[in-house]
Each structure stands twice: as structure tokens, then as C-alpha cells.
Design a protein around this motif. Structure first.
Motif, short mmCIF file in Angstrom:
data_model
loop_
_atom_site.label_atom_id
_atom_site.label_comp_id
_atom_site.label_asym_id
_atom_site.label_seq_id
_atom_site.Cartn_x
_atom_site.Cartn_y
_atom_site.Cartn_z
N ASN A 145 -8.88 4.48 -1.27
CA ASN A 145 -10.17 4.40 -1.71
C ASN A 145 -11.24 4.79 -0.49
O ASN A 145 -12.22 5.09 -0.52
CB ASN A 145 -10.59 3.18 -2.18
N GLU A 146 -10.74 5.10 0.83
CA GLU A 146 -11.66 5.23 1.81
C GLU A 146 -11.24 6.68 2.20
O GLU A 146 -11.66 7.16 3.27
CB GLU A 146 -11.32 4.26 3.06
N GLY A 147 -10.47 7.44 1.66
CA GLY A 147 -10.10 8.89 1.90
C GLY A 147 -9.14 8.91 2.72
O GLY A 147 -8.96 10.03 3.41
N LYS A 148 -8.28 7.87 3.24
CA LYS A 148 -7.34 7.89 4.24
C LYS A 148 -5.91 8.28 3.60
O LYS A 148 -5.77 7.80 2.57
CB LYS A 148 -7.37 6.44 4.93
N GLU A 149 -5.26 8.98 4.33
CA GLU A 149 -3.90 9.29 3.95
C GLU A 149 -2.90 8.17 4.09
O GLU A 149 -2.83 7.58 5.21
CB GLU A 149 -3.39 10.74 4.48
N ILE A 150 -2.37 7.81 3.20
CA ILE A 150 -1.35 6.74 2.97
C ILE A 150 -0.02 7.23 2.75
O ILE A 150 0.34 7.90 1.63
CB ILE A 150 -1.60 5.63 2.15
N LYS A 151 1.10 7.22 3.59
CA LYS A 151 2.24 7.83 3.37
C LYS A 151 3.10 6.62 2.50
O LYS A 151 3.11 5.65 2.39
CB LYS A 151 3.22 7.61 4.53
N ILE A 152 4.00 7.30 1.23
CA ILE A 152 4.35 6.82 0.41
C ILE A 152 6.00 6.63 0.68
O ILE A 152 6.68 7.34 1.11
CB ILE A 152 4.44 7.51 -0.92
N GLY B 9 6.06 18.57 3.76
CA GLY B 9 7.45 18.78 4.16
C GLY B 9 8.22 17.80 3.18
O GLY B 9 8.16 17.97 1.77
N LYS B 10 8.95 16.70 3.50
CA LYS B 10 9.72 15.91 2.78
C LYS B 10 8.99 14.26 2.54
O LYS B 10 9.40 13.67 2.09
CB LYS B 10 11.06 15.55 3.27
N GLU B 11 7.72 14.68 3.15
CA GLU B 11 6.84 13.13 2.99
C GLU B 11 5.86 13.41 1.72
O GLU B 11 5.15 14.48 1.77
CB GLU B 11 6.14 13.01 4.24
N LEU B 12 5.68 12.23 1.30
CA LEU B 12 4.31 12.25 0.15
C LEU B 12 3.46 11.23 0.52
O LEU B 12 3.76 10.10 1.09
CB LEU B 12 5.08 11.78 -1.23
N PHE B 13 2.06 11.41 0.32
CA PHE B 13 1.02 10.90 0.75
C PHE B 13 0.07 10.72 -0.55
O PHE B 13 0.18 11.42 -1.55
CB PHE B 13 0.25 11.36 1.89
N TYR B 14 -0.85 9.70 -0.53
CA TYR B 14 -2.10 9.68 -1.26
C TYR B 14 -3.06 9.32 -0.49
O TYR B 14 -3.14 8.67 0.56
CB TYR B 14 -1.82 8.67 -2.58
N LEU B 15 -4.43 9.38 -1.15
CA LEU B 15 -5.71 9.13 -0.46
C LEU B 15 -6.11 7.77 -0.97
O LEU B 15 -6.22 7.51 -2.30
CB LEU B 15 -6.62 10.22 -0.80
N LYS C 125 0.74 -1.10 -0.05
CA LYS C 125 0.03 -0.08 -0.09
C LYS C 125 0.80 1.09 -0.07
O LYS C 125 0.32 2.28 -0.41
CB LYS C 125 -0.73 -0.01 1.20
N GLN C 126 2.00 1.13 0.46
CA GLN C 126 2.96 2.19 0.59
C GLN C 126 3.93 2.35 -0.70
O GLN C 126 5.14 3.24 -0.55
CB GLN C 126 3.71 2.22 2.06
N VAL C 127 3.60 1.59 -1.83
CA VAL C 127 4.55 1.69 -3.03
C VAL C 127 3.42 1.96 -4.15
O VAL C 127 2.38 1.22 -4.14
CB VAL C 127 5.09 0.23 -3.45
N ILE C 128 4.02 3.15 -4.83
CA ILE C 128 2.96 3.65 -5.94
C ILE C 128 3.81 3.34 -7.25
O ILE C 128 4.93 3.71 -7.53
CB ILE C 128 2.69 4.86 -5.85
N LEU C 129 2.94 3.27 -8.33
CA LEU C 129 3.17 3.41 -9.54
C LEU C 129 2.90 4.55 -10.02
O LEU C 129 1.74 5.06 -10.20
CB LEU C 129 2.56 2.26 -10.49
#
Length: 400
Positions: A217-224, A209-215, A170-174
Motif C-alpha cells: 500500500n506504500e508502493g514498496k516492493e515486497i518479495k513473494i 528473473g526468478k523472483e516475484l514481487f508486488y507493491l 506479507k510475503q504470502v499472497i492469495l
């Protein structure tokens, strides 16, 4: 390329089988690829396989040199291209070879281009399995998409190890630009299914800051934590309409799976640094001491373009004289592809992409798969093969 296999395949081919094959691919992800998928795989004989492996090894000798980064610092045409936290090895490497014939009629690979960037690893895995499913009765069991004894299961496990590893998927994105609109979208869907990672448009990245996130499907922020980057910078440059919180120049606490700087270092810029039997003569246009008399045997390529954009195959002295930014161009010896694949009408030519991956456990870059483009036009590409059959994207099965 192996006559008995080609003869048997062609005799057993039917348009009905081919349509079922395409339909099955479409159903895999409820998505129809927008690029042409070839009617046939390619059978690669042992002798050519050996030459392809030798060619890859020759090229890797240069890329593995301690001073390779120093040699390729000029690939960044301005400092705004350099992404922080570059790693020591390109995770992904693609080597494209045109298949030619020498004066004795032997098959020989000639390097066309190279990329320090991912390719369609997971779609090729799907494509190979579909050729086997629908045409398996005429594809020998001991022929493989992979070499060195690697199985399809080993291939997927290696990709999982290198892209996800021990990280929560979940913390890995394409990462892409509007991924659903890309020609390669089917590969993204195959990657998502195999690895359980999120496909994300760069415009949906949230930066704190230096962190990246995405939302999710439930609208929860996930740290990448990891980014499997699939963004081509040429396209990013053109998309001035994109609103993003993140820039590639930002210092962020993520691990790049395929660091963006390798896109420049291992590219057309690398061609003049390479020598050998499998590499055509290549020159930086601004460093060319004398224009060759036989320009009909050369192509003119922009260093910073993608998918064949701007390539001139009928070069003239006037054309070279009129180039104002010569440091952005390459003059490369033309490669004469051989029409060696028998089809239902005229023979086809092919280009073999050897797909490599740096194995973090062994610290070696390995050949893991292949991608083949079949053509009947002047160049490999959609516009040169429009309305032709037995052309398009394919895969090779190597004779063992």
C-alpha cells in the motif's frame, strides 16, 4: 437428515432470523456474497458420517499410491499445462458426494467429483459460526462442522500452519484473477483477515528473473515467498485480455501452497481410476468399448471444465457419436440424489463436500471441514435452483 433436529430447526425458523443472519454475514467484510446462502445447515447423522469418512479413506488409498502420478500424467492434455516444481502431495483436496438412498432406505454417499484445489475454507468457518450465532438454540452443542475432535480454533491454526507457517505473512499472497469480481470473494476477504496475507490479481505480479514481487500500500516492493493459488485455469485460458509478467510455466523461486498441477491430477480425470461402494462407474469416452444401453442412467462430462459447464444430463447415443474429441470426455453413472431435507415446501437434496488438507507435520491428508450445497433442481447449481427457497450454500453439523 436427523428428524428431531430438522423438526426443531424448522419450527424455530423465521424469515426475520434468516435476514439478520444474512445481514451479519454481509457486515463481516462490508460485502454481500453474490451466491445464495441456504436458510439452513444440514444435520449429518453418525451412520452417514462414518460412510463419508470411509469413502474419503477409500479414495485416498488410490491417491496415495506410489504410482498415482504415473496414472494421472494423461490429465495434462498438453505440455503447456505442466507447472515446474511440483510437490509430492496435493495440499488441498475436495471430495463431492451426492447423498442418496439405497434399496433399504439407508443414506449412502456417492462421489460426484473431486478436486486437488482449495475450497472456501475460511468462508465455511465464518458460515458455521453465523449459523451458531443466529440459530444456535436449535443446533446441539455436541454437533460440529469438523470431525475427529477438531475444534474451530484447531481448524484455523492448521490452515495458518499450512498456508503461512513461519513465513512473514506479507510475503504470502492469495493469487486470483480480479479477485474482487469473483463469486468466492468473501472467502478471500475471510482468508486475508485470518492470515494477514495479501490478495493479489495475477496482473499485479512483478517478475524479476526468478523472483516475484508486488507493491504494498506504500508502493514498496515486497518479495513473494509463497503463493496460495486460487486461479482456475479454465478462466485463465479465457482471459486473453489480461496483461501479465508471470506465466505459470515460468521457473520461479516461490513455494506453491497448493501446487497448480494437482488441479489436473485430482479432477474428473481421476474418476475412472476409483472403485468401491461410494464411487459411480466412470469411463474415459475414448476408451469405452461399448456404449451402455441404459444411457438414461449416465451423464456426459467434459474433463476440462469447471462449475458444471458442458455437463449433459440427458445423454443419447447420437450425442456421444457427435463428440469429436472423445479423449476430453467422461461418461459417468448418474447419481440419484435423495430428497431428504424437509423444508417449508418440498424436500431438498444435498451434496456434501468433504474438505481435506495435507498436514505437513504428520504427512497425512486429513478431513478438516465440509461444504454443503442444497438443491431442489435437476442438478446442484444456480440455474437449476433459480427462484427456489431453502437451497444454496450451507454447511453440515456432524452428530458426535
Amino acid at each position: 437428515m436427523i428428524h428431531q433436529n430438522r423438526k426443531l430447526y424448522n419450527e424455530n425458523f423465521s424469515e426475520e432470523k434468516y435476514q439478520l443472519f444474512l445481514d451479519d454475514i454481509d457486515k463481516s467484510f462490508n460485502y454481500k456474497p453474490i451466491f445464495k446462502i441456504a436458510e439452513t445447515p444440514v444435520f449429518i447423522p453418525k451412520e452417514l458420517k462414518t460412510k463419508l469418512v470411509d469413502a474419503c479413506n477409500d479414495i485416498m488409498e488410490v491417491i496415495n499410491k506410489p504410482n498415482f502420478k504415473e496414472l494421472t500424467n494423461g490429465a495434462f492434455f498438453d505440455d503447456d499445462r505442466i507447472v515446474p516444481n511440483e510437490d509430492e502431495n496435493s495440499k488441498f483436496l475436495q471430495l463431492d458426494f451426492g447423498i442418496c438412498e439405497d434399496e433399504k432406505g439407508n443414506l449412502v454417499p456417492k462421489l460426484i467429483e473431486l478436486q486437488g484445489f482449495p475450497s472456501l475454507y475460511f468462508f465455511q468457518h465464518l458460515l458455521g459460526s453465523m449459523y451458531r450465532k443466529h440459530f444456535g438454540n436449535v443446533i446441539p452443542e455436541n454437533y460440529s462442522q469438523h470431525i475427529n475432535g477438531m475444534t474451530p480454533k484447531d481448524f484455523v491454526a492448521l490452515l495458518q500452519q499450512e498456508i503461512v507457517g513461519d513465513t512473514n505473512p506479507k510475503q504470502v499472497i492469495l493469487l486470483e484473477i480480479e479477485p474482487e469480481k469473483q463469486a468466492t470473494a468473501i472467502d478471500f476477504y475471510a482468508t486475508e483477515k485470518a492470515l494477514g496475507i495479501k490478495i493479489l490479481c495475477i496482473s499485479n505480479l512483478i517478475k524479476k528473473g526468478k523472483e516475484l514481487f508486488y507493491l504494498d500500500n506504500e508502493g514498496k516492493e515486497i518479495k513473494i515467498l509463497k503463493i496460495y493459488n486460487r486461479i482456475i485455469f479454465d478462466e485463465l485460458d479465457q482471459r486473453k485480455d489480461l496483461k501479465t509478467e508471470f506465466s505459470f510455466l515460468d521457473e520461479v523461486d516461490v513455494e506453491w501452497i497448493g501446487h497448480p498441477n494437482w488441479f489436473y491430477r485430482i479432477s474428473k480425470y481421476t474418476m475412472p481410476l476409483l472403485k468401491g461402494d461410494y464411487v459411480p462407474k466412470s469411463f474415459y469416452l475414448d476408451q469405452l468399448e461399448e456404449i451402455p444401453e441404459d444411457l438414461e442412467n449416465y451423464v456426459l462430462k467434459p474433463l476440462y471444465s469447471f462449475a458444471g459447464v458442458g455437463v449433459e444430463i440427458h445423454v443419447t447415443r447420437k450425442m456421444i457419436d457427435e463428440v469429436t474429441n472423445k479423449s476430453n470426455y467422461l461418461l459417468q453413472e448418474k447419481v440419484a440424489y435423495a430428497p431428504i431435507i424437509e423444508t417449508m415446501d418440498v424436500p431438498a437434496k444435498c451434496e456434501v463436500r468433504m474438505m481435506l488438507l495435507h498436514n505437513s507435520k504428520t504427512n497425512k491428508t486429513e478431513i478438516v471441514s465440509n461444504l454443503i450445497r442444497i438443491s431442489k433442481g435437476e442438478m446442484v447449481g444456480v440455474k437449476y435452483n433459480k427462484d427456489k427457497t431453502w437451497v444454496g450454500g450451507s454447511t453440515g453439523f456432524f452428530e458426535n
